[in-house]
Scaffold this active site. Structure first.
Site, PDB file in Angstrom:
ATOM      1  N   GLY A  69      35.467 -22.044  -2.827  1.00  0.00           N
ATOM      2  CA  GLY A  69      35.294 -20.622  -3.122  1.00  0.00           C
ATOM      3  C   GLY A  69      36.331 -20.101  -4.111  1.00  0.00           C
ATOM      4  O   GLY A  69      36.004 -19.379  -5.052  1.00  0.00           O
ATOM      5  N   THR A  70      37.579 -20.481  -3.907  1.00  0.00           N
ATOM      6  CA  THR A  70      38.654 -19.946  -4.747  1.00  0.00           C
ATOM      7  C   THR A  70      38.450 -20.332  -6.220  1.00  0.00           C
ATOM      8  O   THR A  70      38.579 -19.494  -7.115  1.00  0.00           O
ATOM      9  CB  THR A  70      40.019 -20.443  -4.231  1.00  0.00           C
ATOM     10  OG1 THR A  70      40.147 -20.013  -2.869  1.00  0.00           O
ATOM     11  CG2 THR A  70      41.176 -19.900  -5.044  1.00  0.00           C
ATOM     12  N   ASN A 148      35.191 -11.368   5.292  1.00  0.00           N
ATOM     13  CA  ASN A 148      35.669 -12.488   6.111  1.00  0.00           C
ATOM     14  C   ASN A 148      36.377 -12.035   7.376  1.00  0.00           C
ATOM     15  O   ASN A 148      36.407 -12.745   8.364  1.00  0.00           O
ATOM     16  CB  ASN A 148      36.594 -13.383   5.282  1.00  0.00           C
ATOM     17  CG  ASN A 148      37.592 -12.620   4.470  1.00  0.00           C
ATOM     18  OD1 ASN A 148      37.238 -11.772   3.653  1.00  0.00           O
ATOM     19  ND2 ASN A 148      38.860 -12.889   4.700  1.00  0.00           N
ATOM     20  N   GLN A 176      31.434 -15.986   2.684  1.00  0.00           N
ATOM     21  CA  GLN A 176      31.281 -15.855   4.147  1.00  0.00           C
ATOM     22  C   GLN A 176      29.831 -15.718   4.577  1.00  0.00           C
ATOM     23  O   GLN A 176      29.508 -15.950   5.738  1.00  0.00           O
ATOM     24  CB  GLN A 176      32.040 -14.633   4.662  1.00  0.00           C
ATOM     25  CG  GLN A 176      33.489 -14.855   4.975  1.00  0.00           C
ATOM     26  CD  GLN A 176      33.800 -15.997   5.927  1.00  0.00           C
ATOM     27  OE1 GLN A 176      33.008 -16.364   6.810  1.00  0.00           O
ATOM     28  NE2 GLN A 176      34.967 -16.560   5.766  1.00  0.00           N
ATOM     29  N   SER A 196      31.051 -21.630  -0.719  1.00  0.00           N
ATOM     30  CA  SER A 196      32.003 -22.646  -0.276  1.00  0.00           C
ATOM     31  C   SER A 196      31.416 -23.406   0.918  1.00  0.00           C
ATOM     32  O   SER A 196      31.002 -22.793   1.901  1.00  0.00           O
ATOM     33  CB  SER A 196      33.312 -21.966   0.133  1.00  0.00           C
ATOM     34  OG  SER A 196      34.242 -22.927   0.551  1.00  0.00           O
ATOM     35  N   HIS A 198      32.694 -25.387   3.263  1.00  0.00           N
ATOM     36  CA  HIS A 198      33.333 -25.524   4.584  1.00  0.00           C
ATOM     37  C   HIS A 198      33.091 -24.320   5.484  1.00  0.00           C
ATOM     38  O   HIS A 198      33.418 -24.351   6.678  1.00  0.00           O
ATOM     39  CB  HIS A 198      34.828 -25.849   4.444  1.00  0.00           C
ATOM     40  CG  HIS A 198      35.717 -24.708   4.017  1.00  0.00           C
ATOM     41  ND1 HIS A 198      36.504 -24.037   4.910  1.00  0.00           N
ATOM     42  CD2 HIS A 198      35.953 -24.147   2.815  1.00  0.00           C
ATOM     43  CE1 HIS A 198      37.210 -23.107   4.253  1.00  0.00           C
ATOM     44  NE2 HIS A 198      36.879 -23.150   2.982  1.00  0.00           N
ATOM     45  N   THR A 234      35.716 -35.757 -13.023  1.00  0.00           N
ATOM     46  CA  THR A 234      34.714 -36.569 -12.316  1.00  0.00           C
ATOM     47  C   THR A 234      34.299 -35.868 -11.029  1.00  0.00           C
ATOM     48  O   THR A 234      35.146 -35.372 -10.283  1.00  0.00           O
ATOM     49  CB  THR A 234      35.310 -37.966 -12.002  1.00  0.00           C
ATOM     50  OG1 THR A 234      35.681 -38.569 -13.232  1.00  0.00           O
ATOM     51  CG2 THR A 234      34.306 -38.855 -11.271  1.00  0.00           C
ATOM     52  N   CYS A 321      44.597 -17.603   5.466  1.00  0.00           N
ATOM     53  CA  CYS A 321      45.875 -17.934   4.837  1.00  0.00           C
ATOM     54  C   CYS A 321      46.989 -17.006   5.304  1.00  0.00           C
ATOM     55  O   CYS A 321      48.151 -17.337   5.184  1.00  0.00           O
ATOM     56  CB  CYS A 321      45.741 -17.867   3.327  1.00  0.00           C
ATOM     57  SG  CYS A 321      44.933 -16.369   2.775  1.00  0.00           S
TER      58      CYS A 321
HETATM   59  N1  PLP Z   1      36.080 -15.572  -0.260  1.00  0.00           N
HETATM   60  C1  PLP Z   1      35.961 -15.310   1.048  1.00  0.00           C
HETATM   61  C2  PLP Z   1      35.228 -14.088   1.495  1.00  0.00           C
HETATM   62  C3  PLP Z   1      36.520 -16.183   1.984  1.00  0.00           C
HETATM   63  O1  PLP Z   1      36.406 -15.915   3.283  1.00  0.00           O
HETATM   64  C4  PLP Z   1      37.209 -17.338   1.529  1.00  0.00           C
HETATM   65  C5  PLP Z   1      37.855 -18.258   2.494  1.00  0.00           C
HETATM   66  O2  PLP Z   1      38.412 -17.844   3.491  1.00  0.00           O
HETATM   67  C6  PLP Z   1      37.286 -17.579   0.150  1.00  0.00           C
HETATM   68  C7  PLP Z   1      36.706 -16.674  -0.709  1.00  0.00           C
HETATM   69  C8  PLP Z   1      37.981 -18.801  -0.397  1.00  0.00           C
HETATM   70  O3  PLP Z   1      37.177 -19.948  -0.209  1.00  0.00           O
HETATM   71  P1  PLP Z   1      37.813 -21.424  -0.199  1.00  0.00           P
HETATM   72  O4  PLP Z   1      38.546 -21.568   1.084  1.00  0.00           O
HETATM   73  O5  PLP Z   1      36.613 -22.342  -0.278  1.00  0.00           O
HETATM   74  O6  PLP Z   1      38.673 -21.535  -1.404  1.00  0.00           O
END
Ligand code: PLP
Length: 383
Positions: A69-70, A148, A176, A196, A198, A234, A321
């Site tokens: 996601g990031t 989130n 999310q 994302s 995970h 890759t 985090c």
């Molecule tokens: N955006 C939201 C709303 C999230 O909840 C998160 C992860 O907690 C992210 C972005 C970041 O995703 P990633 O952990 O895959 O970098």
């Protein structure tokens, strides 16, 4: 262990683990290689791309695989700004994830102006204020689909329509929501949508940016010509295959998950509210069916999390985090909450792997634990 921290990350499905392991072991070829073994890996990547696209109503060609996601958010925001140098403004909201807020801060340090639209006490942003911000012709609007921390779901379709009218590029952070509720990229017609794996029982370190056919991206990771020159390096073939399997599973079982997890979450919330007088639920409707953000005012979320953890229960405060930090959640503060209520906000987030028995076990433990902490804080106050 009882795992109620599924907005931080989810357990990978057994079929995901199996697919990742099998691909790592048996199809380790580079998908850019011309030999047949390489083409076997390429085929797996393209199958996964189609699976991810189908989950969110996109075309396979619109899906760029990223490291999560990031990175997807960085790619969307940074390339929108780079491609529109004549527009020096970004609009976002006060309740975004740090991946959006920190990227905006980094762009602000380079001279861009960033406007953050606020939310009401239910966590919903003000559509009128947003339309007003769009009238200033920003380069980009970045909004979240589901929050989130609270699970609050925004009206993305309406916002995308307003942005289109103003000719503003839109990025939707659907990290999310994807895999839990419908993410209809074809209806939204947003330029960029971040995903994302995970968060929906896929592997960590793999995600995607969905790029609408109107939009263009400027690579932020330069190197090889992978992902049609949009993301060098890759490909993480096992991760991509795992994300595809998780996406396929989420698409097939989305309805059923909502029908089983929603009642569990509601049972949990009802139980907490009836046993603990001070407890209040944060965030209005509509909310993700798996998320329950509850404040225990006057108490510190970190203390509650530690005692829950001693009892084998995993929950969270704020973004993954920032759990462990003493800062109250920026999302709860943005909703206008006083610091005492924001400090005591705990996020419980469920998944398809949770059971009624687990909900009842947490309900057996939580009231005593809150009473203990409340007693301690009263004795500190009277000392
Ligand atoms: N955006 C939201 C709303 C999230 O909840 C998160 C992860 O907690 C992210 C972005 C970041 O995703 P990633 O952990 O895959 O970098």
């Amino acid at each position: 262990m009882i795992y109620f921290d599924n907005n931080a990350t989810t357990a990978p499905l057994p079929e995901v683990v199996e697919a990742v392991e099998r691909t790592s072991r048996d199809v380790y070829a580079n998908p850019s290689s011309v030999h047949q073994f390489g083409q076997q890996a390429r085929h797996l990547v393209e199958t996964a791309r189609a699976q991810v696209a189908e989950l969110v109503g996109a075309r396979p060609a619109d899906v760029i695989f990223t490291s999560g996601g990031t990175e997807s958010i960085n790619l969307a925001l940074r390339s929108a700004v780079a491609l529109h140098p004549q527009r020096q403004r970004i609009v976002t909201t006060t309740v975004e994830h740090s991946a959006v807020l920190q990227t905006c801060d980094a762009l602000a340090a380079q001279g861009l102006e960033v406007a953050k639209v606020g939310v009401d006490e239910h966590g919903k942003y003000d559509q009128a204020a947003l339309r007003e911000a769009l009238a200033d012709e920003p380069a980009l609007l970045s909004i979240q689909h589901a929050n989130n921390e609270t699970g609050v779901i925004q009206n993305v379709a309406e916002t995308c329509a307003s942005a289109r009218e103003q000719g503003v590029i839109v990025h939707v952070d659907a990290v999310q929501s994807a895999g839990k509720i419908a993410v209809p990229c074809d209806q939204w017609q947003a330029d960029f949508v971040s995903l994302s794996a995970h968060k929906f029982h896929g592997p960590k370190g793999i995600g995607a940016l969905v790029v609408n056919r109107r939009a263009t991206v400027q690579s932020i990771i330069t190197g090889g010509s992978q992902e049609r020159n949009r993301r060098g390096g890759t490909e993480n073939v096992p991760g991509i295959v795992g994300m595809g399997v998780a996406a396929e599973h989420a698409r097939r079982h989305q309805m059923e998950s909502a029908e089983t997890i929603g009642p569990l979450r509601d049972r949990f919330e009802r139980g907490v509210l009836s046993a603990i007088d001070s407890a209040v639920v944060n965030g209005g409707a509509p909310r993700l069916f798996n998320t329950s953000n509850i404040s225990f005012p006057q108490l510190q979320a970190e203390a509650i999390l530690l005692l829950l953890s001693e009892n084998g229960i995993c929950a969270s405060a704020g973004a993954a985090c920032s759990s462990g930090s003493l800062e109250p959640s920026h999302v709860l503060l943005a909703m206008g909450m006083d610091v005492a209520r924001a400090h005591g906000g705990v996020r419980f987030s469920l998944s398809r792997f949770n059971t009624e028995k687990e909900v009842d076990e947490v309900l057996d433990v939580l009231p005593g634990l809150i009473a203990r902490l409340a007693g301690l804080s009263r004795s500190v106050e009277t000392r």
